[in-house]
Motif scaffolding. Structure first.
Motif, PDB file in Angstrom:
ATOM      1  N   ASN A 251      55.705  10.034 -83.502  1.00 43.58           N
ATOM      2  CA  ASN A 251      54.609   9.804 -82.562  1.00 43.58           C
ATOM      3  C   ASN A 251      54.768   8.477 -81.832  1.00 43.58           C
ATOM      4  O   ASN A 251      54.006   8.183 -80.907  1.00 43.58           O
ATOM      5  CB  ASN A 251      53.274   9.819 -83.293  1.00 43.58           C
ATOM      6  CG  ASN A 251      53.202   8.791 -84.407  1.00 43.58           C
ATOM      7  OD1 ASN A 251      54.223   8.366 -84.953  1.00 43.58           O
ATOM      8  ND2 ASN A 251      51.996   8.394 -84.777  1.00 43.58           N
ATOM      9  N   SER A 252      55.765   7.700 -82.209  1.00 41.63           N
ATOM     10  CA  SER A 252      56.051   6.428 -81.549  1.00 41.63           C
ATOM     11  C   SER A 252      57.388   6.489 -80.817  1.00 41.63           C
ATOM     12  O   SER A 252      57.481   6.153 -79.643  1.00 41.63           O
ATOM     13  CB  SER A 252      56.065   5.301 -82.579  1.00 41.63           C
ATOM     14  OG  SER A 252      56.250   4.055 -81.967  1.00 41.63           O
ATOM     15  N   LEU A 253      58.431   6.931 -81.529  1.00 37.05           N
ATOM     16  CA  LEU A 253      59.745   7.144 -80.923  1.00 37.05           C
ATOM     17  C   LEU A 253      60.464   8.234 -81.692  1.00 37.05           C
ATOM     18  O   LEU A 253      60.727   8.088 -82.887  1.00 37.05           O
ATOM     19  CB  LEU A 253      60.578   5.857 -80.949  1.00 37.05           C
ATOM     20  CG  LEU A 253      61.998   5.981 -80.390  1.00 37.05           C
ATOM     21  CD1 LEU A 253      61.972   6.281 -78.893  1.00 37.05           C
ATOM     22  CD2 LEU A 253      62.812   4.718 -80.658  1.00 37.05           C
ATOM     23  N   GLY A 254      60.758   9.325 -81.022  1.00 32.61           N
ATOM     24  CA  GLY A 254      61.469  10.422 -81.657  1.00 32.61           C
ATOM     25  C   GLY A 254      62.905  10.050 -81.967  1.00 32.61           C
ATOM     26  O   GLY A 254      63.486   9.134 -81.377  1.00 32.61           O
ATOM     27  N   LEU A 255      63.491  10.783 -82.908  1.00 30.78           N
ATOM     28  CA  LEU A 255      64.889  10.558 -83.262  1.00 30.78           C
ATOM     29  C   LEU A 255      65.825  11.010 -82.136  1.00 30.78           C
ATOM     30  O   LEU A 255      65.465  11.835 -81.286  1.00 30.78           O
ATOM     31  CB  LEU A 255      65.238  11.325 -84.541  1.00 30.78           C
ATOM     32  CG  LEU A 255      64.664  10.779 -85.845  1.00 30.78           C
ATOM     33  CD1 LEU A 255      65.087  11.670 -87.009  1.00 30.78           C
ATOM     34  CD2 LEU A 255      65.116   9.342 -86.094  1.00 30.78           C
ATOM     35  N   GLN A 256      67.044  10.478 -82.185  1.00 28.63           N
ATOM     36  CA  GLN A 256      68.045  10.823 -81.178  1.00 28.63           C
ATOM     37  C   GLN A 256      68.687  12.171 -81.496  1.00 28.63           C
ATOM     38  O   GLN A 256      69.261  12.354 -82.566  1.00 28.63           O
ATOM     39  CB  GLN A 256      69.142   9.756 -81.122  1.00 28.63           C
ATOM     40  CG  GLN A 256      70.202  10.037 -80.071  1.00 28.63           C
ATOM     41  CD  GLN A 256      71.345   9.033 -80.101  1.00 28.63           C
ATOM     42  OE1 GLN A 256      72.509   9.380 -79.918  1.00 28.63           O
ATOM     43  NE2 GLN A 256      71.010   7.771 -80.328  1.00 28.63           N
TER      44      GLN A 256
END
Length: 427
Positions: free
Chosen positions: A42-47
């Protein structure tokens, strides 16, 4: 389903998970050589592992073709953003002509407000939620000042009732009714960033239109997370970032939705640039702006294809899986997380308070928990032990087990580490 808080049950759920194979398509950070449990989508998705390939394609075309890559690259650059329309429309419940990708979220909200915040006479007020995400608060206040209004008079906040953690739909609707013909715009975060509450966007949009206001939505925490039907709900406009649930990379490009009824309106103001100009005539360098016949009319500059490449890579997976499958797993894994938290709460004799609504229709992937009696040291303990979660003052931990790459075993293991952290502090 009757859940159990044990490893065997979690493994059983993983074996039944129709999306489990997608976990291997993402790159996990490591702590002490071990992949982390990643609850901060919800903040930064995985690559996505495919993101590098998509970026490399552009780098290779740039190396081999130079400027000709705009037209001769396998995925030509000048219309790169058009590849998003069909797939992104499915994610947000729109027609392909109603979506585009450009800029970043708050930039796009400002640009959209050029078209949809048009105060005049006594109709100048903006309705938003209390304690909206700070960027939205700053944006709305600056827009009010830009038009010559005092934000304290122009901005009306819907408030939560005393002692309650979530907004009531009836209070939102009542506020809309009370502001009435003084309301120019309603702009709310579709999913509240703090609690994870999902607003009833359909009812609120209908109520806003009944009083003659434009209605827009900040979908930063909604896109790729919950079911959206922007066209069916007759939403006027919306924007969202792509780096949370949509895994496009830090600070990456924003998606926009503009309802089709506003396309081709000559009297609708907007800030214009050459990438919104008639595609067929763009390189004739004509002095008079001729807008594209769809959402792309709001484009300003040529798109940053290197930034869009990871977004496209992720969107390909969304298109392959579909939102219904993601939502099915989301509901199950979030329910399991809720269960595990309640079980651990009993074992440690602590006091957890889940402030996210229990109704699946009123929440998405995120669970927000007040850890009463616990300070930030429990957050630090989790992070040190490879559990990536999000902390919000004064003592809220936000947990988002994204269905693409989180497992039921992750949820069980998180519970065990959480228990160890709390019990260890008390010993």
């Amino acid at each position: 389903m009757q859940f159990e808080n044990n490893r065997e049950f979690a493994l059983k759920l993983d074996a039944e998970d129709e999306l489990s194979k997608y976990r291997d398509q993402f790159i996990f950070p490591k702590v002490d050589g071990k992949e982390v449990i990643y609850f901060v989508g919800n903040s930064l998705g995985l690559q996505p592992k495919s993101a590098g390939k998509y970026v490399d394609e552009i780098m290779q075309a740039w190396a081999e073709l130079g400027v000709e890559g705009h037209f001769k690259a396998e995925k030509s650059w000048w219309d790169y953003h058009e590849r998003f329309a069909d797939k992104l429309a499915k994610v947000v419940g729109a027609k392909p002509s109603e979506v585009t990708v450009m800029n970043t979220l708050t930039v796009n909200l400002h640009l959209l407000m050029v078209s949809f915040y048009r105060p005049s006479g006594k109709r100048f007020k903006i309705i938003c939620e209390e304690k909206a995400f700070p960027s939205d608060q700053y944006m709305l206040a600056s827009q009010a000042r830009f038009h010559g209004y005092d934000p304290s008079e122009a901005i009306v906040e819907v408030k939560k009732r005393n002692g309650e953690n979530n907004f009531r739909t009836e209070d939102v609707l009542q506020t809309i009714k009370e502001v009435g013909e003084e309301c120019a715009l309603i702009l709310i975060g579709g999913v509240n960033y703090y609690s994870g509450q999902v607003f009833d966007m359909q009812k609120i949009t209908e109520a806003g239109h009944e009083i003659g206001a434009f209605v827009g939505w900040d979908l930063a925490h909604a896109a790729g997370n919950i079911e959206l039907k922007l066209n069916d709900w007759k939403v006027d406009f919306a924007a969202w970032c792509s780096y949370k649930y949509m895994n496009s990379g830090p600070g990456n490009a924003s998606g926009c939705y503009i309802n089709e009824k506003y396309h081709n309106l000559k009297d609708l103001p907007r800030f214009e640039g050459w990438w919104g100009h008639n595609k067929k005539r763009r390189f004739l360098m004509e002095p008079e702006f001729q807008p594209e016949p769809d959402a792309n009319a709001w484009q300003i500059s040529n798109v940053p294809v290197l930034a869009l490449a990871p977004y496209l890579a992720s969107l390909e997976m969304f298109d392959e899986v579909g939102m219904p499958a993601l939502i099915r797993k989301r509901n199950k894994i979030v329910a399991y997380l809720e269960f595990v938290l309640q079980e651990i709460d009993k074992e440690v004799e602590s006091s957890f308070e889940i402030i996210t609504p229990p109704d699946q229709n009123e929440r998405g992937t995120q669970i927000s928990v007040f850890l009463h009696g616990e300070g930030k040291e429990i957050f630090n303990y989790l992070m040190k032990n490879g559990i990536f979660v999000d902390w919000r003052e004064p003592n809220v931990i936000r947990l988002a087990p994204a269905p693409f790459y989180c497992s039921f075993s992750d949820v069980f293991n998180f519970g065990q580490v959480l228990k160890q952290g709390i019990l260890g502090k008390k010993e």
